[in-house]
Scaffold this motif. Sequence first.
Motif, mmCIF file in Angstrom:
data_model
loop_
_atom_site.group_PDB
_atom_site.id
_atom_site.type_symbol
_atom_site.label_atom_id
_atom_site.label_comp_id
_atom_site.label_asym_id
_atom_site.label_seq_id
_atom_site.Cartn_x
_atom_site.Cartn_y
_atom_site.Cartn_z
ATOM 1 N N GLY A 153 0.819 -1.217 0.000
ATOM 2 C CA GLY A 153 0.000 0.000 0.000
ATOM 3 C C GLY A 153 0.850 1.263 0.000
ATOM 4 N N PHE A 154 1.919 1.278 0.813
ATOM 5 C CA PHE A 154 2.821 2.430 0.824
ATOM 6 C C PHE A 154 3.554 2.542 -0.510
ATOM 7 C CE2 PHE A 154 2.599 1.648 5.488
ATOM 8 C CZ PHE A 154 2.092 2.894 5.856
ATOM 9 N N ALA A 155 3.927 1.405 -1.079
ATOM 10 C CA ALA A 155 4.641 1.418 -2.361
ATOM 11 C C ALA A 155 3.770 2.005 -3.466
ATOM 12 C CB ALA A 155 5.075 -0.002 -2.724
ATOM 13 N N ILE A 156 2.498 1.669 -3.477
ATOM 14 C CA ILE A 156 1.575 2.226 -4.474
ATOM 15 C C ILE A 156 1.476 3.746 -4.313
ATOM 16 C CG2 ILE A 156 -0.846 2.302 -5.194
ATOM 17 C CD1 ILE A 156 -1.026 -0.671 -4.467
ATOM 18 N N GLU A 157 1.337 4.173 -3.080
ATOM 19 C CA GLU A 157 1.231 5.614 -2.802
ATOM 20 C C GLU A 157 2.497 6.346 -3.232
ATOM 21 O OE1 GLU A 157 0.820 8.526 1.114
ATOM 22 O OE2 GLU A 157 0.165 6.431 1.224
ATOM 23 N N HIS A 158 3.658 5.790 -2.900
ATOM 24 C CA HIS A 158 4.923 6.438 -3.237
ATOM 25 C C HIS A 158 5.162 6.451 -4.749
ATOM 26 C CE1 HIS A 158 6.540 5.411 1.048
ATOM 27 N NE2 HIS A 158 5.696 6.426 1.044
ATOM 28 N N THR A 159 4.779 5.379 -5.435
ATOM 29 C CA THR A 159 4.970 5.318 -6.883
ATOM 30 C C THR A 159 4.153 6.393 -7.577
ATOM 31 O OG1 THR A 159 5.351 2.924 -6.763
ATOM 32 C CG2 THR A 159 4.810 3.843 -8.918
ATOM 33 N N ARG A 160 2.902 6.501 -7.204
ATOM 34 C CA ARG A 160 2.051 7.519 -7.828
ATOM 35 C C ARG A 160 2.530 8.926 -7.489
ATOM 36 N NH1 ARG A 160 -3.843 4.611 -6.592
ATOM 37 N NH2 ARG A 160 -3.599 2.945 -8.165
ATOM 38 N N LEU A 161 3.047 9.110 -6.300
ATOM 39 C CA LEU A 161 3.566 10.415 -5.896
ATOM 40 C C LEU A 161 4.757 10.827 -6.764
ATOM 41 C CD1 LEU A 161 4.055 12.816 -3.922
ATOM 42 C CD2 LEU A 161 5.312 11.191 -2.465
ATOM 43 N N VAL A 162 5.770 9.973 -6.832
ATOM 44 C CA VAL A 162 7.003 10.322 -7.534
ATOM 45 C C VAL A 162 6.778 10.440 -9.038
ATOM 46 C CG1 VAL A 162 9.356 9.578 -8.060
ATOM 47 C CG2 VAL A 162 8.453 9.320 -5.736
ATOM 48 N N LEU A 163 6.027 9.512 -9.610
ATOM 49 C CA LEU A 163 5.791 9.577 -11.052
ATOM 50 C C LEU A 163 4.882 10.752 -11.417
ATOM 51 C CD1 LEU A 163 5.486 5.824 -12.092
ATOM 52 C CD2 LEU A 163 7.488 7.330 -12.095
ATOM 53 N N GLY A 164 4.043 11.185 -10.495
ATOM 54 C CA GLY A 164 3.247 12.385 -10.731
ATOM 55 C C GLY A 164 4.124 13.622 -10.822
ATOM 56 N N VAL A 165 5.101 13.714 -9.924
ATOM 57 C CA VAL A 165 6.054 14.834 -9.978
ATOM 58 C C VAL A 165 6.905 14.741 -11.237
ATOM 59 C CG1 VAL A 165 8.019 15.927 -8.816
ATOM 60 C CG2 VAL A 165 6.096 15.046 -7.458
ATOM 61 N N LEU A 166 7.310 13.520 -11.588
ATOM 62 C CA LEU A 166 8.105 13.318 -12.802
ATOM 63 C C LEU A 166 7.328 13.753 -14.043
ATOM 64 C CD1 LEU A 166 10.677 12.164 -14.145
ATOM 65 C CD2 LEU A 166 9.498 9.952 -14.258
ATOM 66 N N GLY A 167 6.050 13.389 -14.124
ATOM 67 C CA GLY A 167 5.239 13.758 -15.281
ATOM 68 C C GLY A 167 5.108 15.264 -15.439
ATOM 69 N N ASP A 168 4.985 15.987 -14.321
ATOM 70 C CA ASP A 168 4.902 17.446 -14.386
ATOM 71 C C ASP A 168 6.219 18.076 -14.822
ATOM 72 O OD1 ASP A 168 2.268 17.499 -13.640
ATOM 73 O OD2 ASP A 168 2.651 17.935 -11.528
ATOM 74 N N ALA A 169 7.334 17.412 -14.495
ATOM 75 C CA ALA A 169 8.651 17.992 -14.770
ATOM 76 C C ALA A 169 9.159 17.701 -16.176
ATOM 77 C CB ALA A 169 9.657 17.469 -13.739
ATOM 78 N N LEU A 170 8.648 16.656 -16.822
ATOM 79 C CA LEU A 170 9.178 16.242 -18.127
ATOM 80 C C LEU A 170 8.751 17.170 -19.252
ATOM 81 C CD1 LEU A 170 8.670 12.360 -18.123
ATOM 82 C CD2 LEU A 170 10.818 13.633 -17.908
ATOM 83 N N PRO A 171 9.620 17.365 -20.259
ATOM 84 C CA PRO A 171 9.187 18.032 -21.484
ATOM 85 C C PRO A 171 8.073 17.225 -22.132
ATOM 86 C CG PRO A 171 11.585 17.829 -21.401
ATOM 87 C CD PRO A 171 11.054 16.999 -20.280
ATOM 88 N N GLU A 172 7.162 17.887 -22.822
ATOM 89 C CA GLU A 172 6.005 17.214 -23.400
ATOM 90 C C GLU A 172 6.422 16.153 -24.413
ATOM 91 O OE1 GLU A 172 1.808 16.609 -23.770
ATOM 92 O OE2 GLU A 172 3.159 17.444 -22.254
ATOM 93 N N THR A 173 7.447 16.411 -25.194
ATOM 94 C CA THR A 173 7.879 15.427 -26.206
ATOM 95 C C THR A 173 8.385 14.148 -25.551
ATOM 96 O OG1 THR A 173 10.055 16.527 -26.249
ATOM 97 C CG2 THR A 173 8.448 17.186 -27.921
ATOM 98 N N THR A 174 9.131 14.285 -24.460
ATOM 99 C CA THR A 174 9.642 13.102 -23.759
ATOM 100 C C THR A 174 8.503 12.318 -23.129
ATOM 101 O OG1 THR A 174 11.697 14.290 -23.272
ATOM 102 C CG2 THR A 174 11.242 12.306 -21.985
ATOM 103 N N ARG A 175 7.570 13.043 -22.516
ATOM 104 C CA ARG A 175 6.445 12.364 -21.855
ATOM 105 C C ARG A 175 5.599 11.605 -22.871
ATOM 106 N NH1 ARG A 175 1.253 13.166 -20.262
ATOM 107 N NH2 ARG A 175 1.127 15.100 -21.445
ATOM 108 N N LEU A 176 5.344 12.204 -24.039
ATOM 109 C CA LEU A 176 4.539 11.538 -25.063
ATOM 110 C C LEU A 176 5.260 10.304 -25.616
ATOM 111 C CD1 LEU A 176 3.068 14.611 -26.979
ATOM 112 C CD2 LEU A 176 1.906 13.090 -25.358
ATOM 113 N N ARG A 177 6.573 10.379 -25.722
ATOM 114 C CA ARG A 177 7.343 9.210 -26.197
ATOM 115 C C ARG A 177 7.202 8.045 -25.226
ATOM 116 N NH1 ARG A 177 13.837 9.026 -27.740
ATOM 117 N NH2 ARG A 177 13.906 6.762 -28.118
ATOM 118 N N LEU A 178 7.265 8.339 -23.940
ATOM 119 C CA LEU A 178 7.115 7.278 -22.943
ATOM 120 C C LEU A 178 5.700 6.712 -22.951
ATOM 121 C CD1 LEU A 178 9.064 8.852 -19.929
ATOM 122 C CD2 LEU A 178 9.869 7.088 -21.521
ATOM 123 N N LEU A 179 4.716 7.577 -23.153
ATOM 124 C CA LEU A 179 3.326 7.113 -23.147
ATOM 125 C C LEU A 179 3.058 6.115 -24.266
ATOM 126 C CD1 LEU A 179 1.297 10.379 -22.349
ATOM 127 C CD2 LEU A 179 1.899 8.503 -20.813
#
Length: 215
Positions: free
Chosen positions: A84-110
Motif C-alpha cells: 500500500g505504501f509502495a503504491i502511494e509512493h509510486t504515484r507520488l514520484v511519477l506524478g512529480v516526474l510527469g509534471d517535470a518532463l518536457p512534453e515530447t519526452t512524456r509523449l514518447r514514454l506514453l
Amino acid sequence: MDESTFLDEVAWRGGLGETSSARTVSEAVLRAFAETLVPDEARALAHALPAPLDAWILDGPHFGSLSEDALYRRVADREGTLLGFAIEHTRLVLGVLGDALPETTRLRLLRHLGPALGDLLAPREPLPSPPVHLRRPAEPERGKGTTLATGRPGSLKPLSEARPERAHADSVVRAENPHGETKLSSSRGLTQEREQETLAEGEPGPLRPVSERGR
C-alpha cells in the motif's frame, strides 16, 4: 529543474517532511520505473533529468515490459515496505516526474507504456474555477445602491460615526424649557388658573342663588 527542486516537490506533495525521506522514496521508484523501459527510452528519460536522478534511470536493468502491479511490487521490495505504501509512493514520484518532463519526452514514454502506466505520468490538472453562483461578487462603490446579493457585511455608516438621538420626540430632555408649564418662573398657571376658575377670580355666591331654586 534540478535535484533539489524535484525532491522538495516530492516531499511537499507527499507530506514526507524531510528531504532525505523524499530522496529514498524517489530513488526506489525511479529505479523500479526504469525497469519498465527499453534502453532507448531510458536514455531519453535520463537526458531530461538532473543528476543523480538520471543515473537511477540509466543503471537499469531495462526489461521494457512490466505490468503496473509488477512495478508496485518492485518498489515495495526496494523500500522494504508494505504494498500500500509502495503504491502511494509510486504515484507520488511519477506524478512529480510527469509534471517535470518536457512534453515530447512524456509523449514518447506514453506510446511505449500504454494507458495503465502512462496515466501515472499524467500532469496534474489545475483546480477548476468555482461555479459562477459561488464566486464572490465585486464590491459596490460606496454610495451606490446595494442589495442582499451585492452588499457587504456591516453598515455603510458605522456605529462609531452615528449620532443617535438621546431622547424620544416628546421627552422633556429635548424641550427648550422642561416643565415650563408648571414652573413658577414661566408657567401660565395650572389648569384652574388658565381656565380662570381660581378662588381669586371667582364671584361671591353660588352659580345658582337659593332664591332661584325650586322654580
